[in-house]
Design an enzyme around this catalytic site. Structure first.
Site, short mmCIF file in Angstrom:
data_model
loop_
_atom_site.label_atom_id
_atom_site.label_comp_id
_atom_site.label_asym_id
_atom_site.label_seq_id
_atom_site.Cartn_x
_atom_site.Cartn_y
_atom_site.Cartn_z
N HIS A 212 -1.50 -5.67 8.46
CA HIS A 212 -1.61 -6.21 7.12
C HIS A 212 -2.56 -7.41 7.07
CE1 HIS A 212 0.03 -6.52 3.04
NE2 HIS A 212 -0.07 -7.83 3.20
N HIS B 208 1.32 -3.62 -3.10
CA HIS B 208 2.65 -4.11 -2.74
C HIS B 208 3.58 -2.90 -2.61
CE1 HIS B 208 4.78 -8.24 -2.79
NE2 HIS B 208 3.90 -8.16 -1.83
#
Lengths: 714, 223
Positions: free
Chosen positions: A42, A88
């Site tokens: 990430h 998200h």
């Protein structure tokens, strides 16, 4: 080393050995925590970096390309536009309301961090079909979360897309894009400059929420991970609103030399990245960090993803004024550290040193070297569009399409978002591209956010090209010029060769389209591991495109009145979405057609113009008819097509236009050698007619269109 | 030059639009008023929309106790024109400047739409330019716009021409389709729709302009 701890930190043993090798010692606990966060997929892009570096990113309109909090392009001599899309997905799969809300909050922070006022948002959402109870639960939660956060924080949500396919059952996609506008003198970057400068923490206190969020989003969602609700953050849009106003005041008064929001991996990533970009070091005193509860450990403080926090580096001597502004907005202010020349991140509590490692090492993880190789055994299923629909089934087929929630009205979603704040939204969401007027100027900003996962799953290269082409086609229908894009690349497990094949093909496809369309990539985000135990998602690159330009009249997408000639620009072929093929895209034809269409809109030769993409002409016609209840009488001869198969063709590079009869010659002349003009009929009041085949009232079409989604939700 | 105050609470988010409306619609000077200010020195006041204090407790509730609202009350009692839009309307009912209350929409969801309204009183400083019964289009964007009052209050509102705007297709469950009301003296107006978001022909409707032009005419007619 304790394997349980490594698992907790989601750190692979091979990474652990690499850390020891590089440090030439066993890392302390906090050091290990920092590596686990900064080396996570990430934060580090360790699987995608080598591909992303090949992206087409240059253009004279580009002020700031990938690497900053958000990309920046020039709008006028004094105004810039900044924008970015972010995912998200993983938090939303576990807790849809807070997952989506904090997704919106996070991307808004990326925008005002650049010195811009966030003025518009869009979302790209993917779920399983709404017949599934879990899908409805996720859809409800996500939409409510976006509505809760976006409306309160004061960023209008002016468009986006929502799609349903069974591959998103375990892994829904929640991607949010925000666009901001700034005076060029207010542009700020996240690069530390001066050793000795004070590091200031502002915003919410640090709590235990969102611990390990970055590593949470860097693994496959299995049962164990689904239990990790503690990894999902909680958002407070009111606090974020105060943070926007305070930050913009601080930037306008020129009080900071660098600024970054605390996103994934919180204090860790913001401090490491700001110091690292300036090739400097940073020293943090954890005692000074505002905390929500007692007993939080050093590693928890460093990895917390509590929302609504910022880190900034003050210009020397400006600390007092910064504190005054934060006092006015009643926000926490703490001087937590200092920029150093060491090149290391040092973390202390009083005299206890928890961490002292070179920032270079944190920013340079071993790359994932999984080879991009297609696995022919991975088959994808897409809903096939039939290529030959019998004439006597025209009406029933077209009505059936209206009932498909993928094509039907999304008003149930849009109506929950404030889309009219800032008084500059040209049209309500739902027509395709969105457009805002920049007040006190004749400048317009068009924006669209879209994906075509099902095309990409069959052919990721052609699919990615097509998505870019569609984005530019939509921007063109407004009379604007594509300026730049942001992308959110949603893929499966990057340790699988097939995933990396899909990824590399996507990058190639985007480059081949964007370099012709002159629309560079200025920001983006990669989300891997969108893969559950049973399913992998379609490779889903989501493209957010910004278009700019000046207009003399308002762009009109839907049919404005009756008695206009209605025609299709571009060649309609027997091309449909099928398991073994997708409609072809010729990007040069696309570009040439766009340039002529833009002229038509700018010169007001057309009365309305809408681009044709998902759902073919039928869907373009439906969208054009509903706003004013102006219908269409089709008297075209369909030749090799049946009527419905003509209307369902998804051939690329097409537009549906209307114009008064006196412009016909001019339009035909300008299209010569570029694209064919296929006159299909005339606009009429209140009805949709295919001569000798079918006739429907617009209100009956509207009813089917409106209910396609809501009938699942009531 | 005329001066119009725009009150800013923490969480107000329609303040910039209100300021622009003053500049465009009134060609007056917009004066930002901070929630902690205790005095007001302007010719009219706008309470803009948004989520003052994050809508904690109830929309408008905490704002109604702020120092600036004491000053707004004095200003209103002296006959000064005050308009509360959306959250501003909620603040006016919470602070007792307007009767009734605004509950959650009957759909329980936020509603963002362009809606059709009738102007049902042109006795206020904000509606002078409208014809009685004029149909206009304005955007709404709220979750708590369901206007409720007891029958006696509703009848009093009616008799005194205090019902200023009514929905033609009630979106939120309001009693008597009420979208906006005034106080008995007509100088204080609250409404859920957003006239400040409807000022330009570039966007979907410019019907809000007349609200600000009415105020301009009213202020210019003052001695």
């Amino acid at each position: 080393m304790n394997p349980k701890l490594l698992k907790e930190l989601n750190l692979h043993p091979s990474d652990y050995h690499e850390i020891v090798r590089r440090l030439k010692k066993e890392p302390k606990l906090v050091e290990l925590g920092l590596f686990s966060a900064m080396w996570s997929e990430h934060c580090s892009y360790r699987s995608s970096k080598r591909y992303l570096s090949q992206l087409y990113t240059k253009g004279e309109q580009v002020i700031e390309g990938p690497g900053e909090n958000a990309g920046v392009i020039r709008l006028t001599d004094s105004l810039y536009i900044t924008f970015k899309v972010e995912s998200h997905n993983h938090p939303s799969a576990v807790e849809p309301f807070q997952g989506a809300a904090t997704g919106v909050g996070g991307i808004i922070r990326d925008i005002f961090t650049m010195g811009a006022r966030p003025i518009a948002g869009m979302d790209s959402l993917h779920f399983d079909y709404p017949s599934s109870p879990r899908s409805r639960y996720l859809l409800n939660g996500v939409v409510e979360g976006i509505s809760f956060y976006g409306n309160c924080v004061g960023v209008p949500t002016i468009g986006g897309e929502t799609h349903f396919a069974s591959c998103y059952d375990e892994n829904p996609l929640v991607n949010a894009m925000v666009v901001g506008i700034l005076d060029k003198k207010n542009l700020r970057r996240s690069i530390a400059k001066t050793p000795g400068a004070t590091v200031i923490y502002l915003g919410a206190k640090t709590g235990r929420d969102g611990l390990h969020g970055a590593s949470f989003a860097s693994g496959v969602l299995d049962e164990d991970r689904k239990q990790r609700k503690g990894s999902v953050q909680v958002g407070d849009p009111f606090l974020e609103k105060l943070l926007i106003e305070a930050t913009l005041e601080i930037i306008q008064e020129d009080l900071v030399e660098a600024i970054q929001d605390m996103g994934a991996a919180g204090i860790t990533s913001s401090s490491v990245e700001m110091a690292g970009k300036g090739e400097l070091g940073i020293r943090i005193d954890l005692q000074k960090v505002p905390r929500r509860e007692p007993g939080i450990t050093p590693i928890e403080i460093m990895l917390s993803e509590s929302q609504e926090r910022m880190l900034l580096i003050a210009k020397q001597g400006k600390e007092g004024r910064i504190q005054e502004i934060l006092d006015k907005w009643e926000l926490d202010y703490a001087e937590i550290g200092v920029i150093t020349e060491t090149g290391c991140i040092e973390i202390f509590t009083d005299d206890t040193c928890h961490c002292n490692v070179p920032i270079k090492l944190l920013l340079d993880p071993p790359e994932n070297t999984t080879k991009p190789i297609r696995n022919p055994r991975i088959k994808t299923t897409v809903p096939n569009v039939p290529s030959n629909i019998p004439v006597d089934q025209t009406e029933s087929f077209l009505c059936q399409q209206l009932k498909n929630p993928n094509f039907g009205s999304k008003n149930w979603i849009h109506d929950q978002y404030d889309s009219t704040l800032y008084a500059s939204t040209i049209e309500k969401p739902g027509l395709g591209p969105s457009c805002i007027h920049i007040p006190e100027t004749d400048h317009f900003v068009g924006m669209t956010l879209l994906s075509r996962g099902e095309l990409c799953s069959i052919d990721p290269y052609e699919g990615a090209k097509t998505v870019c082409a569609i984005a530019a086609r939509r921007i063109t229908s407004l009379g604007l010029t594509p300026a730049a894009i942001t992308n959110c690349l949603n893929f499966g497990d990057p340790t699988q060769e097939h995933t990396m094949w899909e990824f590399s093909e996507t990058i190639k496809g985007m480059n081949d389209a964007l370099s012709v369309l002159k629309s560079p990539v200025v920001s983006g985000n990669v989300s891997f591991y969108n893969e559950g135990e049973k399913q992998r998602i379609y490779p889903t690159p989501v493209i957010g495109m910004i278009g700019t330009g000046t207009l003399r009249t308002k762009p009109i997408l839907s049919f404005p009145k009756s008695d206009l000639i209605c025609a299709v620009v571009g060649k309609t072929k027997k091309e449909y979405l099928q398991t073994d093929s997708i409609p072809r895209i010729d990007i040069l034809v696309e570009k040439k057609t766009q340039d002529v269409i833009r002229e038509f809109v700018l010169e007001s030769h057309v009365s309305s113009c809408i681009s044709v993409d998902r759902g073919g002409l039928w869907y373009a016609i439906v969208k054009s008819m509903l706003p004013k209840h102006i219908g269409l009488h089709i008297h075209k001869i369909f030749h090799e097509f049946t009527p419905a198969s003509y209307l369902m063709s998804e051939s690329n590079s097409r537009y549906l236009i209307t114009f008064p009869a006196e412009y016909l010659d001019r339009i035909q002349n300008q299209l010569k050698g570029v694209a064919p003009l296929d006159i299909i009929g005339k606009t009429i009041e209140n009805r949709f007619i295919i001569e000798d085949v079918m006739e429907l009232s617009i209100s009956s079409i509207e009813q089917l269109h409106q209910q396609s989604l809501t009938h699942y939700l009531q | 030059m005329l001066r119009v105050g725009v009150v800013i609470f923490p969480g107000s988010n329609c303040d910039l639009d209100a300021i622009r409306a003053v500049e465009i619609g009134l060609r007056a000077k917009a004066v930002p008023l901070w929630h902690k200010d205790a005095t007001i020195d302007t010719d009219a006041i706008i309470l803009p929309g948004g989520f003052s204090y994050g809508d904690y407790l109830r929309p408008g509730s905490i704002a109604s106790h702020s120092p600036i609202m004491q000053a707004v009350k004095r200003f209103a009692v002296n006959g000064g024109p005050v308009i509360g839009i959306c959250n501003g309307f909620q603040i006016l009912t919470e602070s007792g400047l307007l009767p009734g209350t605004l509950l959650r929409n009957t759909t329980t969801r936020f509603i963002s739409q362009d809606i059709s309204l009738l102007v049902t009183s042109n006795q206020t400083p904000f509606t002078k330019h409208f014809a009685m019964g004029q149909r206009i289009t304005l955007p709404i964007a709220h979750k708590d716009g369901n206007y409720q009052a007891d029958p006696a209050t509703l009848h009093t509102l009616q008799e005194n021409h205090q019902i200023v705007f009514q929905y033609t297709d009630n979106p939120n469950g309001s009693h008597w389709d009420i979208a906006g009301i005034s106080n008995k003296e007509h100088n204080v107006v609250g409404l859920m729709p957003h006239p400040e978001r409807a000022l330009s022909d570039w966007i979907r409707t410019s019907d809000g302009l007349q609200v600000f032009q009415s105020l301009l005419a009213h202020l210019e007619a003052q001695p």
